[in-house]
Design an enzyme around this catalytic site. Structure first.
Site, short mmCIF file in Angstrom:
data_model
loop_
_atom_site.label_atom_id
_atom_site.label_comp_id
_atom_site.label_asym_id
_atom_site.label_seq_id
_atom_site.Cartn_x
_atom_site.Cartn_y
_atom_site.Cartn_z
CD GLN A 255 -2.89 -0.77 -0.17
OE1 GLN A 255 -3.56 0.23 -0.34
NE2 GLN A 255 -2.82 -1.72 -1.08
CG HIS A 258 -1.54 2.31 -3.91
ND1 HIS A 258 -2.01 2.23 -5.20
CD2 HIS A 258 -2.02 1.22 -3.27
CE1 HIS A 258 -2.74 1.14 -5.33
NE2 HIS A 258 -2.76 0.50 -4.19
CD GLU A 322 -8.54 2.33 0.39
OE1 GLU A 322 -8.91 2.36 -0.79
OE2 GLU A 322 -7.40 2.70 0.76
CG HIS A 323 -7.23 -1.71 1.65
ND1 HIS A 323 -6.69 -0.53 1.19
CD2 HIS A 323 -7.88 -2.26 0.60
CE1 HIS A 323 -7.00 -0.36 -0.09
NE2 HIS A 323 -7.72 -1.39 -0.48
CG ASP A 356 -5.27 -3.54 -4.27
OD1 ASP A 356 -6.31 -2.99 -3.86
OD2 ASP A 356 -4.13 -3.17 -3.93
CG HIS A 415 -51.27 16.07 1.22
ND1 HIS A 415 -50.88 17.31 0.80
CD2 HIS A 415 -50.18 15.26 1.10
CE1 HIS A 415 -49.60 17.27 0.45
NE2 HIS A 415 -49.16 16.03 0.62
#
Length: 429
Positions: A255, A258, A322-323, A356, A415
């Site tokens: 990660q 990235h 996130e992960h 991924d 109504h």
């Protein structure tokens, strides 16, 4: 990486802070580009492509000839791998289809829900230092399963004006309608307002840097939906003495590579594991082609020791990763207790890389703590739920008086009249 031992709960928020700029730092630039694209369309798009991507294009539309050529440049081995991943992702997302929900809430009152595809969607595929062709699969496959009519893909061109062959191969495999060489804020603005070359869409999908994330959020002010706020990648691993330090280090580095603004965190109940992971990171990082990027991300990352799994779980839920990788003999505690996470990976032999690329789950996930409230991309992300109802004469006779009383109590006479007039006509029969 900074080692932190037994942090006080009052300090967790500061310790777990993401290495990101504030929205205020970015928003001024995003608004300026949005206004320019809204007023000047493709001319503004071209200007920002030249400025940010360093290339002036005769046309930013990808031709069928470019796609066909790109397909010949991808190795057969990689084509087979991408196709196998395609099948797994398709299988998992197709399984998410649901049947029509239909209920007679009372005699003569029939209500049901059906799902319809979002007709026009935009996919943003990051380019930059790592063209993410895997993201094409993650977004275009569920869009195709859902039945979206128009799938527009935007991705930044290289300095030579090209799109990665793998991105074009994956886009063609997935049936993308239109591919446009445009990235960053200007891509999101183009999809929001529409230009001569870029169709306006109803919903925008895809991860990106902080500028793209803020741009997507701004798009919602103009009536365009987004999948979620998905910014720089992040990973949290919880590991005890049962984990494999070499594996854990490889996950953290996967990660970290990235981007420089990525963040990775190890939480452990074992000081020995922290020490072993740190050594393994130092060894493995030396062999990475993206070593410099990984080192910058590692500098923003943490190794946190806590005394119990219960404390670790509370800290992880506060961070909302996130992960989230679980390498613990008490994995059931974490699996059952995790409330805030985008995607969870369980056991020593479940690398985050599997999600991924090819296991089947989606890798477009909420970052920056948004997993507290957002889900990752799934089939429903490309669908709308529409409710229907049909009431018979008998149904209205039974239901109508309730509606009349409620409408009268709210002071909404029209109504009430909408029911009363119908009931009066039935009484005359």
């Amino acid at each position: 990486m900074k080692i932190i031992e037994n942090p006080n709960k009052s300090d967790w928020s500061e310790i777990l802070k993401r290495p990101t700029q504030t929205v205020n730092d970015i928003e001024k630039t995003v608004i300026q580009i949005f206004e320019d694209v809204k007023s000047n369309g493709d001319a503004a798009i071209s200007k920002y492509t030249s400025r940010f991507d360093g290339v002036t294009l005769e046309s930013n539309l990808v031709s069928s000839e470019e796609v066909e050529f790109a397909k010949t440049q991808v190795s057969e081995d990689l084509k087979l791998a991408i196709t196998a991943a395609y099948k797994n992702i398709e299988r998992f997302h197709a399984a998410q289809k649901t049947e029509k929900v239909q209920v007679e809430t009372m005699p003569g009152v029939n209500c049901w829900q059906e799902k319809r595809a979002i007709e026009k969607i935009g996919l943003y595929i990051p380019g930059g230092t790592a063209p993410l062709f895997s993201t094409v699969l993650m977004l275009a496959i569920p869009a195709k399963i859902a039945g979206c009519k128009e799938i527009v893909l935007c991705t930044p061109p290289s300095a030579t004006g090209k799109i990665a062959n793998e991105i074009l191969f994956a886009a063609d495999l997935c049936g993308v309608s239109k591919i446009i060489k445009v990235g960053g804020i200007q891509a999101i603005a183009g999809l929001t307002f529409g230009t001569e070359n870029i169709p306006q869409v109803y919903k925008i999908f895809g991860p990106g840097n902080q500028f793209v994330t803020v741009a997507k959020q701004l798009a919602t002010k103009y009536g365009v939906a987004i999948d979620m706020p998905a910014g720089p990648s992040e990973l949290l691993v919880v590991a005890d003495e049962s984990a494999n330090a070499t594996f854990v280090a490889s996950d953290l580095l996967s990660q970290a590579e990235h981007g420089a603004d990525s963040q990775v965190i190890l939480v452990s109940t074992s000081k020995a594991m922290i020490s072993d992971v740190l050594k393994a990171i130092d060894q493995q990082i030396q062999d990475l082609p993206r070593q410099e990027i990984a080192e910058k991300a590692i500098a923003n990352s943490k190794l946190i020791y806590v005394e119990s799994d219960e404390i670790a779980l509370n800290l992880i839920n506060e961070y909302a990763p996130e992960h989230f990788i679980i390498c613990s003999k008490n994995e059931d505690l974490y699996v059952n207790g995790i409330r805030n996470a985008g995607s969870v990976f369980i056991g020593n032999y479940t690398p985050e890389s599997a999600g991924d690329y090819a296991s089947g789950t989606n890798h477009t996930l909420p970052t920056n703590g948004f997993s507290r409230a957002y889900s990752g991309v799934n089939l429903d992300s490309f669908l709308k739920s529409i409710t229907f109802q049909k009431i018979s004469e008998k149904g209205l006779i039974d239901l109508g008086p309730m509606i009349e009383k409620m409408a009268h109590a709210e002071g909404l006479q029209a109504h009430k009249n909408a029911v009363t007039l119908r009931l009066n006509s039935l009484n005359k029969k």
